[in-house]
Design an enzyme around this catalytic site. Structure first.
Site, short mmCIF file in Angstrom:
data_model
loop_
_atom_site.label_atom_id
_atom_site.label_comp_id
_atom_site.label_asym_id
_atom_site.label_seq_id
_atom_site.Cartn_x
_atom_site.Cartn_y
_atom_site.Cartn_z
N SER A 59 0.83 -1.21 0.00
CA SER A 59 0.00 0.00 0.00
C SER A 59 0.86 1.26 0.00
CB SER A 59 -0.90 0.01 1.24
OG SER A 59 -1.53 1.26 1.43
N TYR B 124 -2.36 -0.21 10.06
CA TYR B 124 -2.54 -0.79 8.72
C TYR B 124 -1.25 -0.65 7.91
CZ TYR B 124 -4.01 -1.14 3.84
OH TYR B 124 -4.10 -1.48 2.51
#
Length: 342
Positions: free
Chosen positions: A132, A157
């Protein structure tokens, strides 16, 4: 040349759904795996599944499995002669990780370890996995490059995605598993995730509810249309990384290694100001938003901006869909899917 049988985890997720459709349209058999969790509307996942099966019923083999279930995962690998794995299964969402940290450790760390172990015990030719843009965390230098340090995450995350890259490198080194990490930048488009801003904004604008504009709109995102993401993945599938025994961190790319390991950015290379994004969305919907300006949320970053020079060099591809074209396609899909009449 792409192998004719590919495992996609998270196959009923946003990216997994579109990638499955693309590969199936190319005549490739897809083994799809998903746990169908309720992080967002399960009906959306069920409808994705129904669409895939209606179009490609003889080439799509689906298993409802959670990647944290090591036994079922190993049984799947043992049953099928899998050579290519694309791991898109993960607990997504930056803000959700503030409230539910353990979900991220279970899926993104334990689950990913299970994938790596399966790839070791049932050797594969190439493992591609979702990372990501969030790994860039508090970085200030832009555009974000895979040669930049990514040791300053601002959400759990992001930390799990950085961990995935480290875990993949370890397995590439120890067990010669070719791995490619894909740092996605703010993916959007039809059949997307309802928790993403473009989706929730559209819903609220259509229903006449106020939209929350964080940091008073002073943010930029490198919005990347789903078809560009899928095209990038498909082009990378046959490009399994090779070892480079002469690799030297003082002069070579940090996105590569002495191990068969690679990391790429897949982004539009063109950040868009949040207020422009909202204005385009209003235009495509045909209705003005009631904006509620808010402070910055924990875990958010001010800007994302992808350097995709290595992607261009290695696969001669660069995402190029404009925000106007991409949001137009999304709004058209949204109106049809939810039977919206304005």
């Amino acid at each position: 040349m792409i192998n004719n049988k590919i495992l996609i985890t998270g196959a009923l997720g946003f990216i997994g759904f579109h990638l499955s459709n693309k590969l199936l349209s190319m005549g490739i058999e897809v083994i799809g795996l998903d746990n169908e969790n309720n992080y967002y509307d399960v009906n959306l996942k069920k409808n994705r599944f129904e669409k895939i099966k209606s179009d490609y019923k003889d080439s799509f083999y689906f298993y409802k499995i959670d990647i944290t279930d090591r036994e079922k995962l190993n049984t799947l690998f043992e049953k099928h002669n899998i050579e290519i794995v694309i791991n898109l299964a993960a607990q997504a969402g930056v803000r959700y990780s503030i409230e539910n940290p353990y979900a991220y450790l279970d899926s993104n760390l334990t689950g990913f370890l299970n994938i790596l172990e399966a790839c070791r015990n049932y050797p594969v030719k190439h493992l591609l996995y979702a990372s990501s843009s969030s790994v860039y965390g508090g970085n200030k230098v832009a555009p974000f490059s895979t040669n930049h340090n990514v040791d300053h995450p601002v959400s759990l995350y992001a930390a799990t995605k950085k961990s995935n890259e480290l875990m993949a490198h370890t397995y590439s080194h120890l067990y010669d598993i070719p791995t490619t990490g894909l740092r996605f930048f703010t993916v959007y488009g039809p059949w997307g995730r309802p928790d993403m801003a473009y989706f929730s904004f559209t819903k609220d604008i259509v229903e006449g509810n106020p939209i929350k504009v964080f940091n008073h709109g002073k943010m930029e995102r490198d919005f990347t249309y789903i078809d560009d993401i899928v095209e990038g993945i498909v082009k990378l599938i046959p490009r399994a990384p090779q070892k480079n025994p002469d690799w030297d961190e003082s002069k070579d790319e940090l996105g590569a290694s002495f191990a068969p390991y690679r990391v790429y950015n897949i982004g539009n290379n063109q950040p868009v100001q949040l207020m422009k994004f909202i204005n385009v969305l209003e235009e495509k919907i045909g209705k003005e938003a009631n904006k509620k300006y808010m402070e910055m949320q924990p875990g958010d970053v001010l800007r994302t901006y992808a350097d995709v020079s290595e992607l261009e060099r290695d696969i001669d591809f660069k995402p190029s869909t404009s925000i106007e074209e991409g949001l137009g396609k999304f709004v058209d899909w949204y109106k049809e899917y939810y039977n919206v009449k304005l």
